[in-house]
Design a protein around this motif. Structure first.
Motif, PDB file in Angstrom:
ATOM      1  N   ASP A  70       0.859  -0.854   0.028  1.00  0.00           N
ATOM      2  CA  ASP A  70       0.130  -0.210   0.208  1.00  0.00           C
ATOM      3  C   ASP A  70       1.095   1.009   0.425  1.00  0.00           C
ATOM      4  O   ASP A  70       0.386   2.114   0.266  1.00  0.00           O
ATOM      5  N   ASP A  71       2.474   1.168  -0.121  1.00  0.00           N
ATOM      6  CA  ASP A  71       3.410   2.100  -0.474  1.00  0.00           C
ATOM      7  C   ASP A  71       3.056   3.030   0.739  1.00  0.00           C
ATOM      8  O   ASP A  71       3.048   3.957   0.709  1.00  0.00           O
ATOM      9  N   ALA A  72       2.615   2.327   2.002  1.00  0.00           N
ATOM     10  CA  ALA A  72       2.595   3.049   3.587  1.00  0.00           C
ATOM     11  C   ALA A  72       3.969   2.820   4.822  1.00  0.00           C
ATOM     12  O   ALA A  72       4.800   2.054   4.160  1.00  0.00           O
ATOM     13  N   CYS A  73       4.505   3.749   5.352  1.00  0.00           N
ATOM     14  CA  CYS A  73       5.427   3.469   5.798  1.00  0.00           C
ATOM     15  C   CYS A  73       5.037   2.879   7.348  1.00  0.00           C
ATOM     16  O   CYS A  73       4.068   3.080   7.617  1.00  0.00           O
ATOM     17  N   LEU A  74       5.860   2.155   7.644  1.00  0.00           N
ATOM     18  CA  LEU A  74       6.026   1.423   8.902  1.00  0.00           C
ATOM     19  C   LEU A  74       7.032   2.310  10.123  1.00  0.00           C
ATOM     20  O   LEU A  74       8.534   1.978   9.554  1.00  0.00           O
ATOM     21  N   ASP A  75       6.484   2.770  11.133  1.00  0.00           N
ATOM     22  CA  ASP A  75       7.354   3.160  11.825  1.00  0.00           C
ATOM     23  C   ASP A  75       7.832   2.683  12.765  1.00  0.00           C
ATOM     24  O   ASP A  75       6.458   2.357  14.021  1.00  0.00           O
ATOM     25  N   ASP A  76       8.426   1.825  13.695  1.00  0.00           N
ATOM     26  CA  ASP A  76       8.889   1.320  14.675  1.00  0.00           C
ATOM     27  C   ASP A  76       9.205   2.268  15.974  1.00  0.00           C
ATOM     28  O   ASP A  76      10.542   2.501  15.675  1.00  0.00           O
ATOM     29  N   THR A  77       8.114   2.345  17.206  1.00  0.00           N
ATOM     30  CA  THR A  77       8.533   3.131  17.583  1.00  0.00           C
ATOM     31  C   THR A  77       9.458   2.679  19.127  1.00  0.00           C
ATOM     32  O   THR A  77       9.740   2.668  20.005  1.00  0.00           O
ATOM     33  N   VAL A  78       9.198   1.378  19.018  1.00  0.00           N
ATOM     34  CA  VAL A  78       9.936   0.234  20.019  1.00  0.00           C
ATOM     35  C   VAL A  78      11.326  -0.100  20.367  1.00  0.00           C
ATOM     36  O   VAL A  78      11.860   0.517  21.055  1.00  0.00           O
ATOM     37  N   GLU A  79      11.685  -0.501  19.095  1.00  0.00           N
ATOM     38  CA  GLU A  79      12.957  -0.384  19.209  1.00  0.00           C
ATOM     39  C   GLU A  79      13.457   0.078  18.000  1.00  0.00           C
ATOM     40  O   GLU A  79      15.084  -0.227  17.449  1.00  0.00           O
ATOM     41  N   HIS A  80      13.263   1.095  17.438  1.00  0.00           N
ATOM     42  CA  HIS A  80      13.037   1.799  15.715  1.00  0.00           C
ATOM     43  C   HIS A  80      13.667   1.369  14.816  1.00  0.00           C
ATOM     44  O   HIS A  80      15.158   1.393  14.455  1.00  0.00           O
ATOM     45  N   VAL A  81      13.475  -0.059  14.578  1.00  0.00           N
ATOM     46  CA  VAL A  81      14.056  -1.338  13.247  1.00  0.00           C
ATOM     47  C   VAL A  81      13.678  -0.041  12.404  1.00  0.00           C
ATOM     48  O   VAL A  81      12.409   0.353  12.579  1.00  0.00           O
ATOM     49  N   GLU A  82      14.116  -0.068  11.222  1.00  0.00           N
ATOM     50  CA  GLU A  82      13.889  -0.082   9.621  1.00  0.00           C
ATOM     51  C   GLU A  82      14.168  -0.945   9.454  1.00  0.00           C
ATOM     52  O   GLU A  82      14.675  -2.443   9.365  1.00  0.00           O
ATOM     53  N   PRO A  83      12.636  -1.148   8.396  1.00  0.00           N
ATOM     54  CA  PRO A  83      12.628  -2.765   8.138  1.00  0.00           C
ATOM     55  C   PRO A  83      13.578  -1.792   6.327  1.00  0.00           C
ATOM     56  O   PRO A  83      13.171  -1.405   5.938  1.00  0.00           O
ATOM     57  N   VAL A  84      13.976  -3.496   5.637  1.00  0.00           N
ATOM     58  CA  VAL A  84      14.559  -3.644   4.722  1.00  0.00           C
ATOM     59  C   VAL A  84      13.414  -3.512   3.357  1.00  0.00           C
ATOM     60  O   VAL A  84      12.119  -3.902   3.665  1.00  0.00           O
ATOM     61  N   THR A  85      13.193  -2.186   3.010  1.00  0.00           N
ATOM     62  CA  THR A  85      12.654  -1.764   1.910  1.00  0.00           C
ATOM     63  C   THR A  85      13.237  -2.263   0.392  1.00  0.00           C
ATOM     64  O   THR A  85      14.755  -1.957  -0.230  1.00  0.00           O
ATOM     65  N   PRO A  86      12.410  -2.236  -0.791  1.00  0.00           N
ATOM     66  CA  PRO A  86      13.240  -2.845  -1.769  1.00  0.00           C
ATOM     67  C   PRO A  86      14.102  -1.861  -2.349  1.00  0.00           C
ATOM     68  O   PRO A  86      13.170  -0.874  -2.337  1.00  0.00           O
TER      69      PRO A  86
END
Length: 86
Positions: A70-86
């Motif tokens: 859905d071209d959405a962003c994911l914001d991890d406010t727990v451990e600040h993990v950045e997902p690997v994006t293509p």
């Protein structure tokens, strides 16, 4: 062991913010209910359990299964993990 992520979609559905992460026994619905009920009362509107042992892997799965298409962003406010994006 599984990882339960709890979070909130933004009002425009452009961002999924992860606000909590819990390790639970596989298929422990009572634990899921006990953790999500207060979270939903306090504003969360999304939760999902992933059959992975680490927060990092659960965040990656959440991105791949819920945000990426859905071209959405994911914001991890727990451990600040950045997902690997293509």
């Amino acid at each position: 062991m599984s990882t339960l992520l709890i979070g909130r979609w933004s009002t425009d559905n452009a961002t999924l913010s992860i606000t909590a992460s819990h390790q639970i026994d596989d298929e422990d619905q009572a634990a899921v209910d006990a953790l999500t009920k207060p979270a939903f009362t306090n504003g969360a509107n999304w939760a999902c359990t992933f059959p992975v042992d680490t927060h990092r892997h659960a965040v990656q799965r959440a991105y791949e299964e819920f945000a990426r298409d859905d071209d959405a962003c994911l914001d991890d406010t727990v451990e600040h993990v950045e997902p690997v994006t293509p």
